[in-house]
Design a protein around this motif. Structure first.
Motif, PDB file in Angstrom:
ATOM      1  N   CYS A 139       0.847  -1.191   0.000  1.00 12.12           N
ATOM      2  CA  CYS A 139       0.000   0.000   0.000  1.00 12.12           C
ATOM      3  C   CYS A 139       0.890   1.251   0.000  1.00 12.12           C
ATOM      4  O   CYS A 139       1.799   1.361   0.816  1.00 12.12           O
ATOM      5  N   CYS A 143       0.307   3.372   3.695  1.00 11.90           N
ATOM      6  CA  CYS A 143       0.795   2.895   4.993  1.00 11.90           C
ATOM      7  C   CYS A 143       2.031   2.014   4.827  1.00 11.90           C
ATOM      8  O   CYS A 143       2.659   1.638   5.814  1.00 11.90           O
ATOM      9  N   HIS A 163      -5.083  -0.010   0.362  1.00 12.65           N
ATOM     10  CA  HIS A 163      -6.146  -0.405   1.277  1.00 12.65           C
ATOM     11  C   HIS A 163      -7.303   0.583   1.145  1.00 12.65           C
ATOM     12  O   HIS A 163      -7.063   1.783   1.040  1.00 12.65           O
ATOM     13  N   CYS A 216      -7.106   3.179   3.887  1.00 12.06           N
ATOM     14  CA  CYS A 216      -6.043   4.168   3.670  1.00 12.06           C
ATOM     15  C   CYS A 216      -6.470   5.195   2.624  1.00 12.06           C
ATOM     16  O   CYS A 216      -6.237   6.383   2.779  1.00 12.06           O
TER      17      CYS A 216
HETATM   18 ZN   LIG Z   1      -2.646   0.913   3.609  1.00 14.98          ZN
END
Ligand SMILES: [Zn+2]
Length: 92
Positions: free
Chosen positions: A22, A25, A51, A54
């Motif tokens: 990702c 993150c 994600h 996110c």
């Molecule tokens: Zn993420």
């Protein structure tokens, strides 16, 4: 992270057993889980798997504007559409 003025976001669910990272993150993202695909200015070459949570957090923070939202921040060009339409309608 790619610099882009606006982003396309769409749901993604891959059947390929790959693992992505990702971009927000920097944690792993299993392709089989439900997630999103983000594209800088709609460019598939720059697409990233992220994600959903996110992506939502980024959107909330205003760092992932959609094209419509970006366009609203741009100076208006009222004559442009009219010119395009005018050109199309002109008899040859
Ligand atoms: Zn993420």
């Amino acid at each position: 992270m790619t610099e882009a003025r606006w982003w396309t976001v769409r749901p993604a669910q891959n059947l390929k057993p790959a693992t992505y990272r990702c971009p927000f993150c920097h944690r792993h993202l299993p392709a089989l889980s439900e997630h999103v695909l983000i594209m800088p200015e709609g460019n598939p070459k720059g697409r990233r798997h992220a994600h959903t949570a996110c992506m939502l957090a980024e959107r909330k923070a205003g760092r992932l504007p959609a094209r419509d939202e970006w366009l609203k921040t741009q100076p208006r060009t009222p004559g442009r559409l009219r010119r395009l339409l005018g050109r199309g309608a002109k008899a040859r």
